[in-house]
Design a protein around this motif. Structure first.
Motif, PDB file in Angstrom:
ATOM      1  N   SER A 142       4.830 -25.468  -1.705  1.00 29.59           N
ATOM      2  CA  SER A 142       3.598 -25.137  -2.425  1.00 29.59           C
ATOM      3  C   SER A 142       2.811 -24.055  -1.693  1.00 29.59           C
ATOM      4  N   ASP A 143       2.854 -24.074  -0.351  1.00 27.55           N
ATOM      5  CA  ASP A 143       2.227 -22.997   0.415  1.00 27.55           C
ATOM      6  C   ASP A 143       2.885 -21.656   0.098  1.00 27.55           C
ATOM      7  N   PHE A 144       4.211 -21.646   0.115  1.00 30.33           N
ATOM      8  CA  PHE A 144       4.935 -20.402  -0.125  1.00 30.33           C
ATOM      9  C   PHE A 144       4.697 -19.881  -1.547  1.00 30.33           C
ATOM     10  N   GLN A 145       4.700 -20.783  -2.530  1.00 30.65           N
ATOM     11  CA  GLN A 145       4.446 -20.356  -3.905  1.00 30.65           C
ATOM     12  C   GLN A 145       3.035 -19.798  -4.035  1.00 30.65           C
ATOM     13  N   ALA A 146       2.081 -20.415  -3.339  1.00 32.44           N
ATOM     14  CA  ALA A 146       0.701 -19.943  -3.408  1.00 32.44           C
ATOM     15  C   ALA A 146       0.569 -18.523  -2.864  1.00 32.44           C
ATOM     16  N   LEU A 147       1.284 -18.225  -1.783  1.00 27.35           N
ATOM     17  CA  LEU A 147       1.246 -16.867  -1.238  1.00 27.35           C
ATOM     18  C   LEU A 147       1.775 -15.858  -2.247  1.00 27.35           C
ATOM     19  N   LEU A 148       2.844 -16.214  -2.941  1.00 29.86           N
ATOM     20  CA  LEU A 148       3.448 -15.296  -3.906  1.00 29.86           C
ATOM     21  C   LEU A 148       2.637 -15.167  -5.183  1.00 29.86           C
ATOM     22  N   ASP A 149       1.746 -16.135  -5.436  1.00 34.34           N
ATOM     23  CA  ASP A 149       0.951 -16.108  -6.665  1.00 34.34           C
ATOM     24  C   ASP A 149      -0.339 -15.310  -6.536  1.00 34.34           C
ATOM     25  N   ASN A 150      -0.503 -14.563  -5.459  1.00 35.89           N
ATOM     26  CA  ASN A 150      -1.705 -13.744  -5.302  1.00 35.89           C
ATOM     27  C   ASN A 150      -1.565 -12.451  -6.101  1.00 35.89           C
ATOM     28  N   LEU A 151      -2.109 -12.447  -7.311  1.00 38.68           N
ATOM     29  CA  LEU A 151      -1.962 -11.297  -8.210  1.00 38.68           C
ATOM     30  C   LEU A 151      -2.516 -10.017  -7.620  1.00 38.68           C
ATOM     31  N   ASN A 152      -3.600 -10.120  -6.857  1.00 41.66           N
ATOM     32  CA  ASN A 152      -4.260  -8.932  -6.332  1.00 41.66           C
ATOM     33  C   ASN A 152      -3.447  -8.225  -5.261  1.00 41.66           C
ATOM     34  N   ILE A 153      -2.410  -8.884  -4.773  1.00 42.16           N
ATOM     35  CA  ILE A 153      -1.503  -8.252  -3.813  1.00 42.16           C
ATOM     36  C   ILE A 153      -0.113  -8.093  -4.416  1.00 42.16           C
ATOM     37  N   MET A 154       0.467  -9.190  -4.878  1.00 45.05           N
ATOM     38  CA  MET A 154       1.886  -9.197  -5.226  1.00 45.05           C
ATOM     39  C   MET A 154       2.206  -8.477  -6.536  1.00 45.05           C
ATOM     40  N   ASN A 155       1.209  -8.254  -7.373  1.00 45.98           N
ATOM     41  CA  ASN A 155       1.452  -7.665  -8.693  1.00 45.98           C
ATOM     42  C   ASN A 155       0.726  -6.337  -8.864  1.00 45.98           C
ATOM     43  N   VAL A 156       0.683  -5.562  -7.784  1.00 47.73           N
ATOM     44  CA  VAL A 156       0.018  -4.259  -7.791  1.00 47.73           C
ATOM     45  C   VAL A 156       1.006  -3.207  -7.301  1.00 47.73           C
ATOM     46  N   THR A 157       0.987  -2.037  -7.929  1.00 44.97           N
ATOM     47  CA  THR A 157       1.899  -0.955  -7.552  1.00 44.97           C
ATOM     48  C   THR A 157       1.106   0.301  -7.187  1.00 44.97           C
ATOM     49  N   PRO A 158       1.741   1.261  -6.497  1.00 44.28           N
ATOM     50  CA  PRO A 158       1.060   2.524  -6.186  1.00 44.28           C
ATOM     51  C   PRO A 158       0.582   3.238  -7.445  1.00 44.28           C
ATOM     52  N   SER A 159      -0.409   4.144  -7.238  1.00 44.10           N
ATOM     53  CA  SER A 159      -1.027   4.767  -8.406  1.00 44.10           C
ATOM     54  C   SER A 159      -1.352   6.244  -8.229  1.00 44.10           C
ATOM     55  N   LEU A 160      -1.251   6.780  -7.013  1.00 43.16           N
ATOM     56  CA  LEU A 160      -1.570   8.198  -6.835  1.00 43.16           C
ATOM     57  C   LEU A 160      -0.645   9.097  -7.644  1.00 43.16           C
ATOM     58  N   GLN A 161       0.584   8.628  -7.902  1.00 48.36           N
ATOM     59  CA  GLN A 161       1.497   9.429  -8.712  1.00 48.36           C
ATOM     60  C   GLN A 161       0.977   9.586 -10.132  1.00 48.36           C
ATOM     61  N   ASN A 162       0.164   8.627 -10.591  1.00 44.18           N
ATOM     62  CA  ASN A 162      -0.435   8.733 -11.917  1.00 44.18           C
ATOM     63  C   ASN A 162      -1.511   9.809 -11.937  1.00 44.18           C
ATOM     64  N   VAL A 163      -2.178   9.995 -10.797  1.00 50.25           N
ATOM     65  CA  VAL A 163      -3.184  11.057 -10.670  1.00 50.25           C
ATOM     66  C   VAL A 163      -2.513  12.419 -10.650  1.00 50.25           C
ATOM     67  N   ALA A 164      -1.362  12.502 -10.002  1.00 55.07           N
ATOM     68  CA  ALA A 164      -0.702  13.787  -9.786  1.00 55.07           C
ATOM     69  C   ALA A 164       0.098  14.272 -10.983  1.00 55.07           C
ATOM     70  N   THR A 165       0.384  13.390 -11.940  1.00 56.61           N
ATOM     71  CA  THR A 165       1.286  13.759 -13.021  1.00 56.61           C
ATOM     72  C   THR A 165       0.644  14.701 -14.030  1.00 56.61           C
ATOM     73  N   ASP A 166       1.476  15.251 -14.908  1.00 55.25           N
ATOM     74  CA  ASP A 166       1.007  16.193 -15.926  1.00 55.25           C
ATOM     75  C   ASP A 166       0.562  15.516 -17.210  1.00 55.25           C
ATOM     76  N   ASP A 167       0.512  14.195 -17.241  1.00 54.55           N
ATOM     77  CA  ASP A 167       0.069  13.505 -18.453  1.00 54.55           C
ATOM     78  C   ASP A 167      -1.435  13.609 -18.652  1.00 54.55           C
ATOM     79  N   TYR A 168      -2.167  13.948 -17.571  1.00 57.88           N
ATOM     80  CA  TYR A 168      -3.631  13.925 -17.629  1.00 57.88           C
ATOM     81  C   TYR A 168      -4.238  15.180 -17.029  1.00 57.88           C
ATOM     82  N   TYR A 169      -5.498  15.386 -17.356  1.00 56.65           N
ATOM     83  CA  TYR A 169      -6.313  16.388 -16.675  1.00 56.65           C
ATOM     84  C   TYR A 169      -7.737  15.856 -16.603  1.00 56.65           C
TER      85      TYR A 169
END
Length: 462
Positions: A46-73
């Motif tokens: 249950s301790d191990f599952q709780a660590l993996l269930d932290n959405l604010n860490i485990m379910n976040v990906t990098p995002s600077l590539q979204n800033v750099a792309t040509d989809d936006y200005y």
């Protein structure tokens, strides 16, 4: 209810074990910061599952590539209002991005790796003997998946595009297989990094169930989806096609956009509390002000590429000020979706089929998705006898389908290898033009300065 209890347990563990490690001084390297060994160590399932269930860490990906792309200005004023140097500098592809600041696009994935390694090391200590074998397997498989997911995102950002001719020579990322921070971090080759990621996923597939109790947790379907993305990035189209098929054999569901209110501010149901049947695994892009700003507009040429009967045009965008903002995230909230979903897997398989000259199969996958994106009765199946034309169409619709999911930058990296799909990016900001050429070194983000200083890692040329 179970998920909420795990979050409570996670908060307790965080306060007693990981707080000093994960939120250490910005003057120190993340990879070699040492936790206080006197604090409580998680030791139960249950301790191990709780660590993996932290959405604010485990379910976040990098995002600077979204800033750099040509989809936006953004506008001059919008750029000035961005909250971090990393955003401002990524937008115009400068050499020095971080200006000696730490960066969460590096730190958060390595927190995920550390969490996963804490769980895997702990599971090795207790063994499956006195526990539920199925629960043990699910947690172990999840930890392997999270480690692979983090390393996949890291190598996409911080290493060159995979090329079989150079993968054994060029540096990948530090691959951490233990929670012991005394082990020195080094950069193996790109080939070695990919091999480690694939090995983790192959092992996870043997342990995980086909579906998970919550879409924030991994499952076998998610493993196959991620493997299809990985092999696509390696340009191994036969393997990418095979894993896409394995994924779709378990979940091939698609949303008919005629059944949603496309004009709503949040057209898609939140997959954590409601049914979004396309979502396989929930994750979000790291939160940057660029993604939320009212002055971040979709590229006008891209917006105009949507047919008037294409429901994505109203589901994804709304007019604001002088342009169109993106609103069509699959999170159902303000965060941008960056997880795994069946629509992307259809497009992966369609692209692979076109490249393998399986034209009928490629067009079937393309038209299956597109028929559910148009106003009922207005879509005509796309047909061609030319695999190259099919590929061009598939890549265009892939870009239009997956906007704001963080994949465009990675697509540019791999597609720039081919002259027919190479793109030169350009921006105008404050009266100055900025250009990014295909295959530029600046497609590879620099490793943060504190990691270079602390661990002596070779920096990416910029």
């Amino acid at each position: 209810m179970i998920f909420k209890e795990n979050m409570k347990r996670y908060n307790y563990l965080l306060a007693t074990f990981l707080l000093l490690y994960l939120f250490s001084s910005c003057q120190k390297s993340f990879l070699n910061e040492k936790p206080d060994q006197a604090l409580l160590v998680p030791e139960s399932l249950s301790d191990f599952q709780a660590l993996l269930d932290n959405l604010n860490i485990m379910n976040v990906t990098p995002s600077l590539q979204n800033v750099a792309t040509d989809d936006y200005y953004t506008t001059d004023n919008g750029w000035s209002a961005l909250s971090s140097p990393a955003e401002k500098n990524s937008y115009i592809w400068l050499s020095d991005i971080y200006e000696n600041q730490t960066n969460q696009d590096w730190n958060i994935p390595y927190k995920q790796v550390f969490y996963a390694n804490v769980v895997l090391d702990g599971l090795n200590q207790i063994g499956p003997g006195n526990t539920s074998q199925n629960t043990y397997n699910q947690i172990k498989g999840s930890a392997l998946f999270y480690r692979a997911f983090a390393e996949y995102n890291l190598i996409q950002m911080f290493a060159a595009d995979y090329d079989p001719a150079t993968a054994s020579q060029l540096p990948g990322i530090p691959v951490r297989s233990s929670s012991d921070v005394n082990i020195k971090s080094t950069r193996g080759s790109i080939k070695e990094t990919y091999e480690a990621i694939v090995a983790d996923l192959n092992n996870a597939a043997l342990l995980l169930s086909n579906t998970a109790a919550f879409k924030s947790r991994p499952c076998k379907t998610a493993v196959y989806a991620l493997l299809s993305k990985i092999y696509l990035s390696m340009r191994n189209y036969s393997q990418a096609q095979a894993f896409a098929t394995a994924c779709l054999n378990l979940n091939s569901s698609l949303i008919d956009y005629n059944t949603i209110l496309t004009s709503a501010s949040r057209p898609f149901p939140p997959p954590l509390t409601a049914d979004n049947k396309e979502v396989i695994f929930y994750a979000t892009l790291n939160s940057y002000s660029f993604n939320r700003a009212a002055t971040t507009y979709v590229n006008a040429d891209l917006y105009n590429a949507y047919n008037s009967n294409d429901l994505r045009k109203t589901a994804y965008f709304n007019m604001r000020g002088t342009g169109y903002n993106f609103k069509g995230t699959y999170t159902g909230n303000v965060s941008f979706f960056a997880g795994l979903a069946t629509d992307e897997i259809y497009f992966i398989r369609a692209e692979c089929e076109a490249r393998l000259n399986n034209l009928t199969e490629a067009l079937t996958d393309l038209n299956t998705v597109m028929a559910l994106r148009f106003v009922n009765g207005t879509y005509t199946n796309y047909t061609t006898t030319d695999p190259n034309q099919a590929l061009i169409k598939i890549l265009l619709e892939r870009r239009k389908e997956l906007i704001s999911r963080g994949v465009r930058w990675y697509d540019l990296k791999r597609l720039n290898r081919e002259a027919s799909t190479a793109v030169t990016l350009s921006r105008s900001l404050r009266g100055q033009n900025h250009t990014l050429l295909p295959n530029s070194n600046r497609y590879v983000f620099p490793i943060p300065d504190d990691e270079i200083a602390a661990n002596g890692l070779p920096q990416n040329p910029r």
